[in-house]
Design a protein around this motif. Structure first.
Motif, PDB file in Angstrom:
ATOM      1  N   UNK A  55       7.147   4.432   0.836  1.00 16.51           N
ATOM      2  CA  UNK A  55       7.658   3.167   0.313  1.00 16.51           C
ATOM      3  C   UNK A  55       6.523   2.389  -0.333  1.00 16.51           C
ATOM      4  N   UNK A  56       6.821   1.458  -1.246  1.00 19.27           N
ATOM      5  CA  UNK A  56       5.771   0.619  -1.831  1.00 19.27           C
ATOM      6  C   UNK A  56       4.941  -0.103  -0.767  1.00 19.27           C
ATOM      7  N   UNK A  57       5.576  -0.503   0.345  1.00 17.61           N
ATOM      8  CA  UNK A  57       4.839  -1.191   1.407  1.00 17.61           C
ATOM      9  C   UNK A  57       3.822  -0.257   2.052  1.00 17.61           C
ATOM     10  N   UNK A  58       4.219   0.994   2.272  1.00 13.53           N
ATOM     11  CA  UNK A  58       3.282   1.970   2.857  1.00 13.53           C
ATOM     12  C   UNK A  58       2.130   2.253   1.895  1.00 13.53           C
ATOM     13  N   UNK A  59       2.446   2.329   0.613  1.00 10.48           N
ATOM     14  CA  UNK A  59       1.403   2.559  -0.392  1.00 10.48           C
ATOM     15  C   UNK A  59       0.416   1.396  -0.397  1.00 10.48           C
ATOM     16  N   UNK A  60       0.939   0.168  -0.263  1.00 12.61           N
ATOM     17  CA  UNK A  60       0.052  -0.998  -0.254  1.00 12.61           C
ATOM     18  C   UNK A  60      -0.901  -0.958   0.947  1.00 12.61           C
ATOM     19  N   UNK A  61      -0.416  -0.490   2.085  1.00 11.95           N
ATOM     20  CA  UNK A  61      -1.282  -0.377   3.266  1.00 11.95           C
ATOM     21  C   UNK A  61      -2.433   0.595   3.013  1.00 11.95           C
TER      22      UNK A  61
END
Length: 362
Positions: free
Chosen positions: A54-60
């Motif tokens: 997910x985009x959130x996981x990528x941001x992490x």
């Protein structure tokens, strides 16, 4: 412009321990930068990745990469670009070097061989560099050296803990640069002291002549040291300790008697000076040997281009060696940091090999 992040570089271990998905996200960010120069956002990356994130996981993951100093955000809420440190890590650890097409090899070989019929080494290098510039679309750079080049100045610049740049300035103004290995624990002051020592003695000499002269002086100092220490030891005023000759230390005793014996005191002071002189000469000779045998400049990224002060550029160059493995020149290209490393590195390397073969370097 690519950013130079003034962080303490991450350890090799921390970079080696990057997870597969961290490496893939980092690779995509670098590939995007090299292709277009544009930053990559988390939503865009989540669509490109071979795994489902997910985009959130990528941001992490991007946050972790940013903390390592590998990427940065050029603007608030923008995507990410590689830092100079990130590009260096990519080039050293992740770059997949391509191969030249047979037609490109044939063209390079034909043009270099044709140039060799009408030009000397300097002319061949000039023609080869023009060829490289045309094939890569960036500026060419060339350095030609001669076996009997007389030196005016030499300097050493620390690049990394175990690498330094030897900058050789000839009497006629030409500059030759060689990346040399140095001991990790060698203090920066030793490089400065060695350069100062050499520059007081090297003018008008070749590297080989300077090294031979210093080596002869070192042997003479060693003989004098042996004679003086033997005299002190024989008089019972000092003794040797240590099994190996390289590790031997002179232990002085009876300092009160030395004060009474001015000759012995003078001998001891001379021994102290000789020890310091030998240490300096040994370090200088070691650096000279490394400079003689060091590699030509390979890849400098961004602010690593200390010589040219091209903080927004990269330089790729390959050394040219003769049949005795001595460096006779170097050629390559200078371009923006987002040049096509995978294509240009083998092109520069192959061109250098062809030039070396054509001019008789093997």
């Amino acid at each position: 412009m690519i950013r130079h992040v003034p962080l303490v570089p991450p350890s090799a271990a921390s970079l080696a321990q990057l997870s597969d998905r961290s490496r893939e996200i980092f690779r995509q960010i670098v590939d995007g930068y090299l292709a277009s120069g544009d930053p990559m956002g988390s939503r865009q990356l989540s669509r490109l990745l071979p795994m489902t994130l997910s985009p959130a996981s990528v941001r992490n993951v991007m946050q972790d990469l940013e903390e390592l100093g590998l990427i940065y955000a050029p603007h608030t809420s923008a995507g990410r670009l590689p830092t100079e440190l990130g590009l260096r890590f990519f080039v050293d650890s992740m770059l997949q070097i391509g191969d030249l097409e047979e037609s490109e090899r044939a063209r390079i070989a034909a043009e270099v061989e044709a140039a060799s019929k009408d030009h000397d080494l300097a002319g061949v290098l000039s023609e080869a560099t023009s060829l490289l510039s045309g094939l890569t679309g960036v500026a060419g750079v060339v350095v030609a050296s001669k076996d009997n080049v007389r030196l005016k100045q030499i300097d050493f610049v620390r690049l990394e803990p175990e690498r330094a740049l030897a900058i050789l300035v000839a009497d006629d103004g030409r500059v030759e640069n060689r990346v040399i290995p140095v001991p990790r624990d060698l203090p920066a002051s030793a490089l400065t002291e060695a350069a100062n020592y050499l520059n007081a003695r090297i003018s008008g000499r070749t590297l080989a002549e300077a090294r031979a002269s210093i080596e002869a002086s070192r042997k003479a100092a060693k003989l004098e040291l042996d004679e003086l220490t033997a005299r002190l030891v024989g008089a019972g005023l000092a003794s040797w300790t240590g099994a190996n000759s390289e590790d031997r230390q002179l232990i002085v005793r009876g300092q009160a008697h030395l004060l009474e014996d001015l000759t012995a005191a003078d001998d001891l002071e001379r021994v102290r000076l000789l020890f310091a002189d030998l240490e300096t000469k040994t370090e200088v000779i070691d650096l000279l040997e490394r400079a003689e045998q060091g590699e030509g400049v390979r890849i400098f990224i961004g602010s690593e281009n200390k010589l040219f002060s091209l903080s927004g550029s990269s330089m790729i160059a390959a050394p040219l060696r003769d049949a005795d493995r001595r460096i006779i020149g170097a050629l390559g290209v200078i371009g923006p940091t987002r040049i096509n490393y995978a294509r240009i590195v083998p092109m520069v390397d192959y061109t250098a090999k062809v030039v070396a073969r054509v001019v008789g370097g093997g």
